[in-house]
Design a protein around this motif. Structure first.
Motif, mmCIF file in Angstrom:
data_model
loop_
_atom_site.group_PDB
_atom_site.id
_atom_site.type_symbol
_atom_site.label_atom_id
_atom_site.label_comp_id
_atom_site.label_asym_id
_atom_site.label_seq_id
_atom_site.Cartn_x
_atom_site.Cartn_y
_atom_site.Cartn_z
ATOM 1 N N ASN A 1 0.835 -1.203 0.000
ATOM 2 C CA ASN A 1 0.000 0.000 0.000
ATOM 3 C C ASN A 1 0.867 1.249 0.000
ATOM 4 O O ASN A 1 0.572 2.238 -0.693
ATOM 5 C CB ASN A 1 -0.923 -0.008 1.224
ATOM 6 N N LYS A 2 1.919 1.189 0.788
ATOM 7 C CA LYS A 2 2.790 2.368 0.842
ATOM 8 C C LYS A 2 3.446 2.635 -0.507
ATOM 9 O O LYS A 2 3.561 3.775 -0.946
ATOM 10 C CB LYS A 2 3.869 2.158 1.901
ATOM 11 N N ILE A 3 3.863 1.526 -1.167
ATOM 12 C CA ILE A 3 4.507 1.711 -2.484
ATOM 13 C C ILE A 3 3.522 2.301 -3.469
ATOM 14 O O ILE A 3 3.833 3.219 -4.246
ATOM 15 C CB ILE A 3 5.052 0.386 -2.986
ATOM 16 N N VAL A 4 2.271 1.785 -3.435
ATOM 17 C CA VAL A 4 1.263 2.315 -4.363
ATOM 18 C C VAL A 4 0.990 3.784 -4.063
ATOM 19 O O VAL A 4 0.898 4.612 -4.992
ATOM 20 C CB VAL A 4 -0.027 1.465 -4.253
ATOM 21 N N GLN A 5 0.865 4.099 -2.746
ATOM 22 C CA GLN A 5 0.609 5.500 -2.391
ATOM 23 C C GLN A 5 1.763 6.389 -2.837
ATOM 24 O O GLN A 5 1.552 7.474 -3.389
ATOM 25 C CB GLN A 5 0.410 5.605 -0.872
ATOM 26 N N LEU A 6 2.980 5.925 -2.564
ATOM 27 C CA LEU A 6 4.134 6.725 -3.001
ATOM 28 C C LEU A 6 4.176 6.886 -4.507
ATOM 29 O O LEU A 6 4.510 7.958 -5.019
ATOM 30 C CB LEU A 6 5.434 6.071 -2.502
ATOM 31 N N GLN A 7 3.831 5.812 -5.212
ATOM 32 C CA GLN A 7 3.862 5.886 -6.668
ATOM 33 C C GLN A 7 2.833 6.897 -7.175
ATOM 34 O O GLN A 7 3.092 7.688 -8.075
ATOM 35 C CB GLN A 7 3.609 4.494 -7.262
ATOM 36 N N ARG A 8 1.644 6.796 -6.586
ATOM 37 C CA ARG A 8 0.586 7.737 -7.009
ATOM 38 C C ARG A 8 0.969 9.182 -6.662
ATOM 39 O O ARG A 8 0.742 10.114 -7.439
ATOM 40 C CB ARG A 8 -0.727 7.366 -6.329
ATOM 41 N N LYS A 9 1.573 9.310 -5.469
ATOM 42 C CA LYS A 9 1.987 10.647 -5.085
ATOM 43 C C LYS A 9 3.058 11.185 -6.039
ATOM 44 O O LYS A 9 3.034 12.348 -6.429
ATOM 45 C CB LYS A 9 2.537 10.611 -3.666
ATOM 46 N N MET A 10 3.967 10.301 -6.431
ATOM 47 C CA MET A 10 4.995 10.728 -7.405
ATOM 48 C C MET A 10 4.361 11.077 -8.741
ATOM 49 O O MET A 10 4.783 12.019 -9.413
ATOM 50 C CB MET A 10 6.043 9.635 -7.589
ATOM 51 N N ASP A 11 3.348 10.322 -9.124
ATOM 52 C CA ASP A 11 2.664 10.654 -10.387
ATOM 53 C C ASP A 11 2.003 12.021 -10.288
ATOM 54 O O ASP A 11 2.070 12.841 -11.229
ATOM 55 C CB ASP A 11 1.630 9.587 -10.704
ATOM 56 N N ASP A 12 1.341 12.251 -9.143
ATOM 57 C CA ASP A 12 0.697 13.557 -8.986
ATOM 58 C C ASP A 12 1.736 14.679 -9.002
ATOM 59 O O ASP A 12 1.535 15.733 -9.619
ATOM 60 C CB ASP A 12 -0.065 13.587 -7.654
ATOM 61 N N GLN A 13 2.854 14.427 -8.314
ATOM 62 C CA GLN A 13 3.901 15.436 -8.302
ATOM 63 C C GLN A 13 4.443 15.694 -9.705
ATOM 64 O O GLN A 13 4.690 16.839 -10.085
ATOM 65 C CB GLN A 13 5.043 14.983 -7.379
ATOM 66 N N SER A 14 4.666 14.610 -10.447
ATOM 67 C CA SER A 14 5.180 14.783 -11.815
ATOM 68 C C SER A 14 4.191 15.525 -12.687
ATOM 69 O O SER A 14 4.565 16.383 -13.492
ATOM 70 C CB SER A 14 5.518 13.415 -12.416
ATOM 71 N N LYS A 15 2.870 15.186 -12.509
ATOM 72 C CA LYS A 15 1.868 15.913 -13.292
ATOM 73 C C LYS A 15 1.844 17.397 -12.910
ATOM 74 O O LYS A 15 1.783 18.274 -13.782
ATOM 75 C CB LYS A 15 0.498 15.300 -13.048
#
Length: 1824
Positions: free
Chosen positions: A923-937
């Motif tokens: 879950n943490k990896i998915v959250q971090l990944q999504r957060k990184m995607d949001d940051q990149s966007k």
């Protein structure tokens, strides 16, 4: 002519001299007949009174004119005598470096003692086919004459090479054999010519030795017969040897050596295979060290031994025989070292038993040691009644030992000769042969023995045969010309021969004395004195009673009688021979077996297949062969040789040794005269001089001496009558000349007289011309002087007037200059003062300002130092406080961590904790990944916003700048400028704020990134902890598996069967997994490429920010249906093409959506798994069966997971079908073509059917798996029930329990493997994600740094520069984007072409299916209709440029168009019509997609063309015709191939005609190779036609009439050297050669050959003309003259004019004539001074140094007004050209070919307009 007319003032003569034999002198006073003194002047201008007497002192010999000096043929000299011959040879040898000279039929060869570059293969080719007199003298010319006469007269030939030792006999014979091997090479691959040449190293090794006169002297005579077939190819050879010098084996004089083979073997004694020979250095053996020098300068005996062994191998001598030969040679050396010890009585001797050399001798020969030791010291005497053994003294024993050594070597020599002949022998029928006799010349030394006697006896016989042949040729020449013949008295040496070989002659008396028991050399000498004292050719010396003198044809020779009897007997004791016959080695025993025929010293005479008269059989000796005398054997073999020579046509080569010091190009006149007398050259001169030596043809005489005729004589048309009248007028004595049928014959000296008259005529004409020209020049000079005086006066007066006017102008100009100068001087002084004042003020003000600034600067620096110190103190205080707090915190946290660690260790032991940790981590990896995607966007949005803001600001800035400039241009008001500046400052402030805002955003983003990175590191640590826990669990499972291994041995057959099926299923499953991973990787690559193409320009997505779209489950499971669906998706992408796939965003969005759904499914499955684990814990009341519970859990999990994945695969399949439909709809919308839509639908249906078939198979596999798992579950339930009832279960009584345990174990193993695979995949995925994150961070960091640098640089610029820089950056970005888009377009176009080709292949399969269905529907047709394209309907009604034919008509098509066609049949049609017709047939086969038809037609075409060319290999027209058609067919295949490279010049219609289905690149390569082969054949045919014409047209024909002079000739053009047919080379002219070239050009033009190829053909032919002309010029002295240079230059200009007239001057053909042009100029330029030498060096750049020197040496004046090229001038040229790195090759390579290039030349002809004439008979072809 009388003596008074000949011996006049200025006449040059020869007088005898002690040192130079003959010395030149000049008469200073006219001689009157009867005077006793002749007044002479030597060359050093010293006077001499030469006495003249009636008997002793006759008049001296007259010298020949300079024009005759250096002639190729000595018989061409007007005065034929010894000094003239000697001087001519010396001039040719020293000044021109010519070693060969003709003397009638004899070739005189002088040894240069230097390697000359005149024996290469190009020289052989130059002499091949030429008449003997047409080229310069050469050994190849004699060999060619023999070869030609053999072929023309069908008569055997002989080349007799003779001369002194060291004169070069062996080398001359070797080069003659090389010529025959090259010209008459074997027709088959038998390498006979190589074997013939390979025999030379062998015979030189065993028969040659170093003497005082020669380092490689042949010590035997040999006669090699080269046998030819009926087609005059070498088929074999045979060798006879004569009089081997056996005494050299045991004795050598000082500074001489034994035979080479001994030293070669000693030099190679260190080789492993020769260790048993026990050899050392040659200095250690008696037989090789008598000469005291075992080495030869420049000779490596070890290398020569390798060549000898290679020659043995090439001739087929086996290794064991070679080893035997070397053992025999080594045994001879050991025999010479055997020490014979004398006894005390002096009458006997003995050999020590411990003699090492005798032991080696016996071991090597395989004989008894004791017997050999005994018979070397004893001999057997046989009387009428008894036989007894007699002791020998040590001297007698040594003589017997040496005799045995000589006997062994002689037999070994004969054995080698016999085996060489066996290797050269042929089984074919011989037609003729050419024999090469290499035999010793006449020898005379201070001490002459038996060998010299035999040699001189042989030379007497050869000289007799030579005299008779020369006399016969003279007689034939006179009879042929119908000249009255009078007998010429020549020396006959038959009395001398009778003295030697007649009854009671020297040899008979010698044999008789040898038979006497007590015969001695003294008794034999007394018999000679008493028997032959009355003979003219025999004399007794005054001071000796043991020698005699024989007067030979060459000289008197005194022979010493000592040793004659011993050498004639050649005594070898029979007992020693018998021991050798009993050798255990077969080779040694065979050497001494008795032979049936011993009539010759050579064992090969019996096997000779020469068709000559057989030798007379001589009576056999009563006992054995070694009893026969050497003299008798030699006489018999000599008789056989003479009979062979008499049955052939002889050719003579006389080798001369120029000096005894072996110096290169050094000439000793005394030694040369001695050899000339001995070899018969002077006898040839004497015979020629006795008759009519000078011979002229009527045309040559007319051209040479017509200057002596009167004008009235020239009116007569008959040249013979004119010549007759002239001679009768000039020469009063009718005996001085004779008129033949074709020639005029002159006595000696008459040509010199005619030359004198001609020179006088020219001299008087020159005087008259000089008188007239000088008077005209003086008159011209006077007129010039008078005219010049008047002109000078006029110009002087004008000059005075102009000078006065110039003075006036200068005075006025001086005043003006003074005024201007003074003004400029004062103004310059004022400006200098003003400038100095301003400069002083500026420097002063600057100094005060800098002082004030320095004060302010010091205050500011002090403040900065104070600020820094205070800050440093505060920071130091803060750090101390912070470190103390950290220390306290660390101690407290360590205590809490220890407590927490204990608690975690307790909790970590449960599996539930592991699952929770794993779930949380995911879950943490998915959250971090999504957060990184949001940051990149968000970062991307901010970047876009910032880019838009910058663009807007830049636009506004540019607008404001433009307005500012407009306002400045309109008005210059200061207030407006101030307002604009204010606005500009505001804009700058806004821009600065924007930059600061962007910077803050970037800092926030970087901080967030840093936090994420730290979090990732923490997750990695947790992951490592999980891995350690997993390893512990694996160890537990492994321990449990070891405990259950003992139970597996009792498994049943059913279990093995199921296990096998499971293994097979697992293997299939793993293969599918492997295929899936490969396709998945390919899909990722495509997706990455599309994303890169899609998001340019801007931020590019990478795997790091796409990881959230992919599955990161810990338990991935892939079914077989997913593999098939993935393949369909990829195939769909390939069908759509990269362009459509890249633009179809919806497709990739759907795929990404599906990946997210799979992630959710994975989470759901994880939840179910957790529930099942809790349920298992609740049911875990029975602690006795933990293993079975775990197995049941795994099985239940696998079953559940399989069901879930099946449903998941069905969903994926439905989604894929939807995507496929959407793509199909889009493809149908984008493609308007019906045939493409139909083909696509058909392929789609086929793919659907294949997928359905695959789905059925997958369902069957799944059903089978379900059954297996359900059965395992049922067994597990039963097992659980029974275990509750019976706690103590006996396994031996219940086999079902074993099966269940086995099932459970396998399930456990599978679950274990699955867990391992999942953990490994999870770790790999995690590592990949981590690397992707790092990569993304690095990219972002680099991007931020670059942007920061750009921002800093931008801020440092002025506002105007900022705007300009931003515009430049935008232009750069747009340019890069444009380039990227271009690359993308190229890639997409390439993919589109690839997909089109695939589509064509699929369409071909569909068409084949339809054709097969059509053929099946109509099976009863007698002849099938011609297949047409069914799927594609043509709208055009007109002709499409194709020809249709039936398959069975292909043979008729090839036969009509290729085999039987004549170039004249299509001459009136389109050029290259057969090529167009063939290509149109190929196009139709491609149109109907019939690959077999295309392949068959092209193959048949190529084979047929090859057959036609092979049949017409000498027809230029046919070869040119097919070269044009083959190249045109090749161009058509390129033009209509569809490749863009070849379509640039096509019309629209031609592009429509391009081939659709096949790529014929391989056949294009084959046709290209065929075109090159045809081109080479064309060149060969053209050169063969032109070659006989070139020399005559370029060098011999008189293009400029009456220019060429004619020189006197000797035997050069005698009838035996000329071809019989009258159409020889002399009948060709330059016009004929140019006409032939024009014919070639017109034929190639009519056939439509490409102009580029025509240019290359012409260039190659001009190179051939240049090479042949220059080679003949370099090998012919008679054409190297000024007039020939003029003729040659004119001929070349005509050739160049022909090139320009035919528009071929761009073919570079004229460049190939550069060397012959420079050669012609070299013949014409002056050749005297150093300036001339420098001019020649700069002029002749295309000629090599060897060629220039050769031409200068060959240059010959045609009259006495020209001067010869001096030797010093030639040396000057050589010194100047030393720096050139020219090749050593003298002649030009006539076989050199330039590389051919076939440039692509498309045809402008439209195929649909082509008309086929009815005369070709191609009615079976149908237009399409």
């Amino acid at each position: 002519m009388s003596v008074n007319e000949l011996y006049t003032k200025f006449t040059r003569v020869w007088i005898p001299d002690q040192e130079d034999v003959w010395k030149a002198a000049e008469i200073t006073r006219d001689y009157k007949e009867g005077e006793t003194v002749l007044h002479l002047k030597l060359e050093d201008d010293s006077p001499l009174e030469y006495p003249i007497g009636p008997k002793d002192k006759t008049l001296p010999f007259l010298r020949n004119p300079d024009i005759l000096v250096g002639e190729n043929d000595l018989t061409a000299l007007s005065y034929l005598h010894e000094p003239a011959v000697l001087h001519n040879l010396k001039v040719r040898f020293l000044e021109s470096n010519h070693i060969y000279t003709y003397c009638g039929i004899v070739l005189v060869a002088i040894n240069p003692y230097e390697q000359l570059q005149i024996y290469g293969e190009e020289v052989i080719n130059a002499y091949s086919g030429q008449n003997m007199g047409d080229m310069d003298p050469h050994i190849f010319a004699v060999a060619e004459e023999a070869y030609k006469q053999m072929a023309r007269d069908e008569r055997n030939q002989s080349i007799i090479v003779s001369g002194e030792s060291g004169a070069g006999k062996t080398v001359s014979a070797k080069y003659a054999m090389r010529f025959f091997a090259t010209v008459g090479g074997s027709a088959e691959n038998t390498n006979v010519e190589e074997k013939v040449l390979a025999s030379s190293p062998i015979m030189e090794a065993v028969g040659n030795a170093k003497t005082t006169r020669n380092d490689n002297s042949s010590r035997f005579g040999k006669y090699i017969q080269i046998v030819f077939s009926r087609h005059f190819h070498i088929i074999g050879a045979n060798m006879r040897t004569y009089l081997l010098e056996k005494s050299r084996v045991v004795f050598q004089a000082e500074d001489e050596r034994n035979y080479h083979i001994f030293y070669q073997l000693c030099a190679s004694a260190s080789l492993p295979e020769f260790k048993d020979l026990a050899l050392t250095s040659a200095e250690d053996f008696t037989y090789t060290s008598l000469g005291e020098n075992i080495f030869i300068d420049g000779v490596n005996d070890a290398d020569d031994f390798k060549k000898t062994r290679q020659a043995f191998t090439l001739l087929g001598v086996k290794e064991n025989n070679q080893s035997g030969i070397f053992k025999i040679i080594a045994s001879i050396l050991h025999l010479g070292n055997v020490e014979i010890c004398p006894e005390r009585d002096g009458e006997s001797c003995h050999i020590s038993r411990d003699d090492v050399h005798l032991q080696h001798f016996c071991r090597l020969l395989g004989v008894e040691l004791e017997q050999m030791a005994h018979w070397l010291c004893h001999r057997k005497l046989a009387t009428a009644s008894e036989t007894y053994v007699k002791n020998m003294s040590s001297k007698q024993a040594m003589n017997a030992r040496d005799a045995l050594a000589k006997h062994i070597y002689a037999h070994m020599f004969d054995w080698i000769v016999e085996h060489v002949n066996m290797a050269l022998r042929t089984s074919s029928k011989q037609h003729s042969f050419i024999g090469v006799l290499d035999i010793y010349g006449f020898e005379t030394f201070e001490i002459n023995s038996f060998e010299q006697f035999c040699i001189n006896y042989a030379n007497e016989k050869l000289q007799q045969q030579f005299n008779q042949h020369v006399f016969k040729l003279e007689q034939e020449e006179y009879m042929k010309e119908q000249i009255p013949w009078t007998l010429i008295d020549f020396y006959d040496n038959q009395p001398c021969i009778d003295l030697i070989e007649a009854k009671l002659g020297v040899l008979d008396l010698l044999d008789e004395e040898c038979k006497v028991p007590k015969g001695t050399d003294q008794n034999w000498a007394q018999k000679l004195y008493s028997q032959h004292s009355s003979s003219v050719h025999f004399q007794k010396p005054r001071m000796s009673n043991i020698s005699f003198i024989i007067i030979h044809f060459a000289d008197k020779v005194e022979y010493q009688c000592e040793g004659f009897l011993e050498k004639n007997r050649d005594t070898v004791y029979e007992e020693q021979i018998n021991i050798l016959k009993a050798s255990k080695f077969q080779l040694v025993a065979d050497l001494f077996q008795e032979k049936q025929d011993s009539s010759s010293s050579s064992s090969t005479s019996k096997s000779s297949r020469v068709n000559v008269r057989p030798a007379r059989s001589t009576p056999k000796a009563p006992n054995r062969e070694h009893r026969k005398s050497v003299g008798h054997q030699f006489r018999s073999s000599l008789q056989l040789l003479m009979e062979t020579l008499n049955a052939t046509t002889p050719h003579y080569v006389r080798c001369i040794k120029p000096n005894d010091e072996k110096e290169s190009f050094s000439f000793d006149s005394r030694r040369a005269v001695q050899q000339l007398r001995a070899c018969g050259v002077l006898e040839t001169i004497r015979i020629s001089a006795a008759g009519y030596p000078s011979r002229w043809t009527y045309p040559d005489f007319f051209n040479r001496y017509r200057v002596l005729m009167k004008k009235s004589d020239m009116t007569v048309g008959d040249k013979k009558l004119v010549c007759r009248n002239l001679l009768e007028t000039l020469v009063k004595d009718p005996d001085k000349f004779q008129f033949g049928k074709t020639k005029i014959f002159f006595r000696a000296g008459q040509v010199a007289y005619l030359e004198k008259l001609r020179a006088d005529k020219f001299r008087s004409a020159c005087i008259k011309i000089q008188k007239t020209v000088r008077g005209w020049l003086q008159r011209i000079r006077y007129r010039k002087i008078r005219k010049s005086a008047i002109t000078l006066q006029r110009f002087g007066r004008g000059y005075m007037a102009r000078r006065y006017a110039e003075q006036l102008r200068l005075t006025r100009a001086a005043l003006i200059c003074q005024k201007q100068y003074r003004m400029a001087r004062d103004r310059r002084a004022y400006l200098r003062t003003r400038q100095a004042v301003v400069t002083i003020q500026a420097y002063t003000r600057g100094m005060y300002t800098r002082r004030i600034f320095q004060q302010f600067l010091l205050h500011h620096k002090a403040m900065i130092i104070q600020k820094a110190v205070r800050g440093w103190l505060e920071r130091k205080k803060f750090k101390r406080a912070r470190n103390a707090a950290i220390t306290i915190q660390c101690a407290y946290r360590r205590m809490r961590a220890k407590r927490q660690l204990k608690q975690l260790k307790i909790e970590a032991k449960s599996a539930q904790h592991l699952k929770k940790l794993n779930t949380g981590m995911e879950n943490k990896i998915v959250q971090l990944q999504r957060k990184m995607d949001d940051q990149s966007k968000e970062y991307k949005t901010q970047n876009e916003h910032l880019l838009i803001t910058n663009t807007t600001l830049g636009t506004e800035m540019s607008k404001l700048q433009k307005e500012l400039e407009q306002m400045r241009s309109r008005q210059g008001d200061g207030n407006q400028l101030t307002s604009l500046q204010d606005e500009l400052e505001k804009l700058r402030a806004e821009l600065q704020e924007a930059h600061e805002h962007r910077k803050r955003l970037e800092e926030e983003h970087s901080s967030e990134k840093l936090g994420l990175t730290q979090r990732v590191e923490e997750l990695e640590q947790e992951n490592s902890m999980l891995k350690s826990e997993k390893e512990k669990m694996n160890q537990r499972i492994l321990q449990h598996s070891k405990s259950t291994e003992d139970q597996e041995s009792s498994a049943s057959q059913r279990e093995l069967h199921l296990q096998t099926e499971m293994d097979e299923e697992r293997q299939r499953y793993q293969n599918l997994l492997k295929e899936f991973s490969r396709l998945e990787q390919r899909y990722d690559n495509l997706q990455e490429e599309v994303s890169l193409n899609k998001f340019q320009p801007g931020h590019r997505r990478n795997p790091s920010n796409q990881s959230s779209l992919e599955s990161d489950s810990n338990y991935p499971s892939i079914s077989t249906s997913e593999v098939g669906d993935t393949e369909d998706s990829l195939q769909l992408v390939e069908e759509m093409g990269m362009e459509k796939a890249a633009m179809d965003i919806s497709l990739f969005m759907k795929l990404q959506k599906r990946v997210r759904e799979l992630e959710q499914e994975r989470k759901r499955l994880q939840t179910n798994l957790d529930k099942m684990e809790e349920l298992a814990k609740c049911k875990g009341a029975d602690p006795k069966r933990p293993t079975s519970e775990r197995e049941s859990e795994d099985l239940a999990y696998n079953n559940l997971k399989r069901e879930e994945l099946e449903s998941e695969n069905k969903k994926l399949k439905n989604d894929l079908n939807e995507l496929r439909k959407a793509i199909a709809v889009r493809a149908s919308q984008n493609n308007s073509s019906n045939e493409l839509q139909e083909s696509y639908n058909l392929l789609l249906n086929q793919l659907k059917a294949a997928n359905e078939e695959l789905e059925v198979r997958k369902e069957e596999v799944l059903i089978l798996r379900t059954k297996i798992v359900s059965f395992a579950q049922q067994q597990e339930i039963n097992d659980h029930i029974e275990s509750n009832k019976m706690p103590e279960l006996n396994n031996s009584k219940q086999p079902i329990d074993k099966e269940e345990a086995l099932e459970a174990y396998h399930g456990l193993c599978e679950s274990k493997k699955l867990l391992e695979a999942q953990l490994q995949s999870q770790s790999r995925q995690h590592k990949d994600e981590l690397e992707a994150l790092h990569t993304q961070i690095e990219l972002l960091r680099d991007d931020i740094e670059k942007k920061q640098e750009i921002l800093n640089y931008t801020m440092s610029l002025s506002p105007e520069a900022q705007v300009q820089y931003s515009v430049q950056q935008e232009i750069t970005r747009l340019t890069n984007d444009n380039l990227d888009l271009k690359e993308l377009v190229e890639k997409l176009e390439k993919n589109e072409r690839k997909l089109k080709k695939q589509l064509r292949i699929y369409m071909k399969k569909v068409q084949e299916l339809e054709v097969s269905q059509t053929a099946a529907a109509q099976p009863h047709k007698a002849r099938p209709e011609l297949s047409r394209q069914v799927t594609v309907q043509r709208k055009e009604k007109d002709f499409e440029g194709m020809l249709e034919y039936y398959k069975e008509d292909e043979t008729l098509l090839v036969k009509t168009l290729i085999t039987d066609i004549k170039p004249s049949a299509v001459s009136a049609t389109v050029p290259c019509l057969p090529a167009y017709i063939l290509f149109m047939c190929i196009r139709h086969a491609d149109y109907i997609n019939d690959d077999q038809k295309v392949e068959s037609l092209l193959t048949s075409t190529i084979n047929a063309i090859k057959k036609v060319l092979k049949k017409n290999n000498d027809d230029f027209e046919m070869t040119s015709f097919w070269l044009a058609n083959t190249s045109r067919l090749l161009h058509c295949l390129k033009q209509y191939s569809g490749d863009e490279v070849f379509m640039t010049q096509n019309t629209v219609k031609q592009n429509e005609h391009c081939m659709k289905n096949f790529d014929l690149a391989e056949y294009r390569q084959v046709l290209s190779d065929l075109s090159i082969q045809i081109y080479q054949q064309l060149i060969k045919v053209a050169e063969g036609i032109m070659q006989p014409m070139i020399v005559s047209a370029m060098l011999e024909s008189e293009s400029i009439p009456s220019l060429a002079g004619v020189k006197p000739m000797g035997y050069r053009n005698r009838s035996s050297s000329m071809d019989d047919d009258g159409s020889g080379p002399s009948s060709y002219t330059l016009e004929g050669l140019i006409r032939q070239l024009g014919q070639f050009n017109s034929i190639m033009g009519e056939h439509g050959l490409d102009p580029e190829i025509v240019n290359q053909v012409v260039r190659q032919l001009f190179h051939c003309i240049n090479a042949i002309t220059l080679n003949n010029l370099l090998l012919r002295k008679d054409v190297c003259s000024w007039s020939t240079g003029m003729q040659l230059r004119y001929n070349i200009s005509q050739m160049e004019e022909w090139l320009r007239g035919n528009n071929l001057h761009q073919s570079k053909a004229g460049v190939t004539l550069e060397s012959i042009i420079q050669a012609a100029q070299l013949l014409q330029v002056k050749k005297k001074t150093s300036q001339d030498a420098e001019a020649i060096c700069s002029l002749c750049t295309a000629l090599t140094m060897q060629q220039i020197v050769k031409i200068l040496n060959l240059y010959t004046p045609l009259n006495e007004f020209e001067e010869r090229v001096t030797v010093s001038f030639i040396r000057n040229i050589q010194n100047r050209l030393q720096e050139r790195n020219d090749p050593a090759q003298l002649l030009v390579d006539t076989k050199h070919t330039f590389p051919v290039l076939f440039p692509y030349t498309p045809s402008a002809l439209s195929l649909e307009t082509l008309h086929i004439p009815a005369s070709l008979g191609l009615d079976f072809l149908v237009r399409v």
